[in-house]
Design a protein around this motif. Structure first.
Motif, PDB file in Angstrom:
ATOM      1  N   GLU A 162       0.814  -1.217   0.000  1.00  0.00           N
ATOM      2  CA  GLU A 162       0.000   0.000   0.000  1.00  0.00           C
ATOM      3  C   GLU A 162       0.845   1.263   0.000  1.00  0.00           C
ATOM      4  O   GLU A 162       0.335   2.350  -0.261  1.00  0.00           O
ATOM      5  N   ARG A 163       2.126   1.111   0.276  1.00  0.00           N
ATOM      6  CA  ARG A 163       3.054   2.240   0.192  1.00  0.00           C
ATOM      7  C   ARG A 163       3.855   2.205  -1.112  1.00  0.00           C
ATOM      8  O   ARG A 163       4.795   2.965  -1.283  1.00  0.00           O
ATOM      9  N   GLY A 164       3.482   1.306  -2.030  1.00  0.00           N
ATOM     10  CA  GLY A 164       4.055   1.318  -3.369  1.00  0.00           C
ATOM     11  C   GLY A 164       4.930   0.151  -3.732  1.00  0.00           C
ATOM     12  O   GLY A 164       5.383   0.042  -4.888  1.00  0.00           O
ATOM     13  N   ALA A 165       5.209  -0.760  -2.809  1.00  0.00           N
ATOM     14  CA  ALA A 165       6.073  -1.903  -3.113  1.00  0.00           C
ATOM     15  C   ALA A 165       5.350  -2.925  -3.977  1.00  0.00           C
ATOM     16  O   ALA A 165       4.124  -3.053  -3.942  1.00  0.00           O
ATOM     17  N   THR A 166       6.117  -3.670  -4.752  1.00  0.00           N
ATOM     18  CA  THR A 166       5.594  -4.797  -5.528  1.00  0.00           C
ATOM     19  C   THR A 166       5.976  -6.080  -4.794  1.00  0.00           C
ATOM     20  O   THR A 166       7.164  -6.350  -4.584  1.00  0.00           O
ATOM     21  N   ILE A 167       4.979  -6.858  -4.392  1.00  0.00           N
ATOM     22  CA  ILE A 167       5.197  -8.111  -3.666  1.00  0.00           C
ATOM     23  C   ILE A 167       4.858  -9.259  -4.610  1.00  0.00           C
ATOM     24  O   ILE A 167       3.706  -9.405  -5.032  1.00  0.00           O
ATOM     25  N   SER A 168       5.851 -10.063  -4.961  1.00  0.00           N
ATOM     26  CA  SER A 168       5.669 -11.137  -5.938  1.00  0.00           C
ATOM     27  C   SER A 168       5.810 -12.484  -5.233  1.00  0.00           C
ATOM     28  O   SER A 168       6.904 -12.855  -4.803  1.00  0.00           O
ATOM     29  N   VAL A 169       4.699 -13.198  -5.118  1.00  0.00           N
ATOM     30  CA  VAL A 169       4.671 -14.491  -4.449  1.00  0.00           C
ATOM     31  C   VAL A 169       4.655 -15.599  -5.497  1.00  0.00           C
ATOM     32  O   VAL A 169       3.998 -15.479  -6.538  1.00  0.00           O
ATOM     33  N   GLY A 170       5.389 -16.670  -5.227  1.00  0.00           N
ATOM     34  CA  GLY A 170       5.477 -17.763  -6.192  1.00  0.00           C
ATOM     35  C   GLY A 170       6.483 -17.494  -7.288  1.00  0.00           C
ATOM     36  O   GLY A 170       6.408 -18.078  -8.369  1.00  0.00           O
TER      37      GLY A 170
END
Length: 485
Positions: A162-170
């Motif tokens: 929500e603060r702009g990070a990209t979270i990539s799971v898998g």
């Protein structure tokens, strides 16, 4: 081009992503499995200073952890709450004076505003001593905090996103090389990522990432130690926990768990294999059962065990011969040749000190990053934690009486004020869609898929919640079918 590429979706990686994104940096985090799918969901579920670490003269670590305990309790009151511990006095082990001194230090090494101090208590004729054998007549009480460990990891990731990070799971890192003043990383899905700084927060895999994907060498090494826990039928009444001294110098906790159960742990077993899924051994089970039966009136046997889990702690190898005395502090290895993009690898750490670890890491990396904001997480609140828990539970129960107390409490504990995002328009349980059991509805599952990176039923049953302990096989199968579709 990202400012930071973070490898690993455990508590350290997600805490760094949160802190960095809040400073205005561009961040991408990649996790090969699910968030908190390794060590971070296999803990004893405590935010604590580490009373036993005082014997190892780890005063700085205990001070830092106690200070963080206060900050985290204020920042995430829905997933972290106070827990009273009872320490029975065991003749022939640590003398009373030593326990008094240790608890005095524990009370005063850091400012304590929200938790009560320690006391010497009689264990006769009250609920604190009722489950114990007659040999235990006196003991001590003190306070630490319980935490839903995997949910805290997800909240770090959610705040980061929500603060702009990209979270990539898998997504798994295959290879990373220094090219033209930055890192170029190849992921297993064919995606290439460029970043100014690379952070290796891979936990048990930290050394594998250094030697393999990063093609680097480190003077620091990880020491893998397996910790196992039992979940049993509830062993005693009351909301207090026990910290039990063993003749080998270690301690075992017995903690109320998920209303109907007791959590027993943990072990410390040196592990020399490759990191991955681990299970409790027969000898570890025997060890934990023996520890409980030494203290409690009601014998614990294997038929009482409903579940067990194990994890690998990626401790910094400080040269200790005994796994139980390896430091729980963290260590950094910064590889930053002149003119080359840096790589920071993280060894060790605790859930309790993850916020401070992240702050420390970004301070060390500041010279390699574009101008950005300063430290902020000491005052930050986690998603859903923006109101006192009891106040929000009362509000939710009044606004949604159809939930009933037990479900309202579970949802308030898991999501805090974020529960309103999927409950907002509901006027009845039917409005939330199919109920898979224990009030786990389609609306909640969709929220977890769309907002919290849940991809499989196991993500929901064992990390976003612990409903795997409560739902029957048929209910779990129905959830698997629904999520697969």
């Amino acid at each position: 081009m990202y400012d930071l590429l973070i490898i690993g979706g455990g508590v350290n990686g997600c805490a760094i992503a949160r802190d960095a994104a809040g400073r205005g940096l561009s961040v991408r985090l990649v996790e090969q499995n699910d968030l908190a799918s390794g060590t971070s969901s296999a803990s004893t579920k405590l935010i604590h200073g580490g009373l036993r670490y005082l014997e190892l003269y780890e005063f700085r670590l205990v001070h830092e952890a106690l200070a963080e305990r206060e900050l985290l309790l204020a920042a995430a009151p829905h997933v972290i709450w106070p827990l009273k511990f009872v320490l029975p006095y065991e003749k022939g082990l640590r003398p009373v004076w030593m326990l008094r001194v240790g608890l005095f230090l524990y009370d005063h090494l850091a400012r304590r505003k929200r938790l009560e101090g320690s006391h010497m208590v009689s264990l006769k004729g009250n609920e604190l001593g009722a489950p114990l054998r007659d040999a235990y007549s006196v003991g001590f009480t003190y306070a630490d905090c319980w935490v839903d460990d995997s949910r805290l990891v997800v909240l770090n990731a959610l705040d980061a996103k929500e603060r702009g990070a990209t979270i990539s799971v898998g997504e798994r890192l295959i290879d990373a090389r220094r090219e033209n003043g930055h890192w170029t990383a190849a992921l297993d899905n064919g995606v290439r990522v460029e970043a100014r700084v690379l952070v290796n927060a891979a936990g048990p895999w930290v050394s594998q990432v250094i030697d393999g994907a990063l093609h680097l060498r480190s003077r620091k090494h990880v020491r893998l130690v397996k910790g196992s826990h039992l979940v049993t039928r509830r062993l005693y009444e009351g909301d207090h926990a026990y910290i039990l001294q063993n003749p080998d110098g270690r301690i075992v906790f017995a903690i109320p768990y998920e209303q109907d159960f007791t959590l027993v742990g943990t072990t410390d077993v040196a592990f020399d294999g490759a990191p991955g899924q681990v299970d409790i051994s027969a000898s570890e089970t025997d060890y934990l059962i023996a520890a409980i039966n030494h203290f409690l009136r009601r014998p614990l046997n294997r038929d009482d065990i409903v579940w067990s889990y194990s994890g690998l702690r990626p401790l910094y190898d400080d040269g200790s011969l005994n796994a139980s005395v390896v430091t729980r502090d963290y260590a950094f290895d910064l590889d930053a040749p002149e003119g080359a993009p840096p790589a920071l690898s993280i060894f060790g750490g605790k859930i309790t000190t993850s916020r401070r670890l992240a702050e420390h890491a970004l301070d060390d990396l500041a010279a390699f990053l574009p101008p950005h904001g300063g430290a902020w997480t000491e005052r930050g609140v986690f998603p859903g934690g923006d109101v006192a828990f009891d106040e929000f539970l009362a509000h939710l129960s009044a606004e949604k009486p159809f939930l009933g107390h037990a479900l309202a409490r579970r949802l308030a504990r898991a999501y805090g004020t974020r529960a309103e995002r999927f409950l907002k328009h509901a006027r009845s349980m039917e409005d939330l869609g199919r109920d898979f059991g224990c009030g786990l509805t389609e609306a909640e599952v969709r929220y977890l898929v769309e907002n919290e990176w849940a991809r499989k039923a196991e993500d929901v049953l064992w990390r976003r919640s612990k409903l795997g302990l409560h739902l029957g096989e048929g209910q779990q199968a129905a959830l698997r079918t629904f999520m697969a579709a």
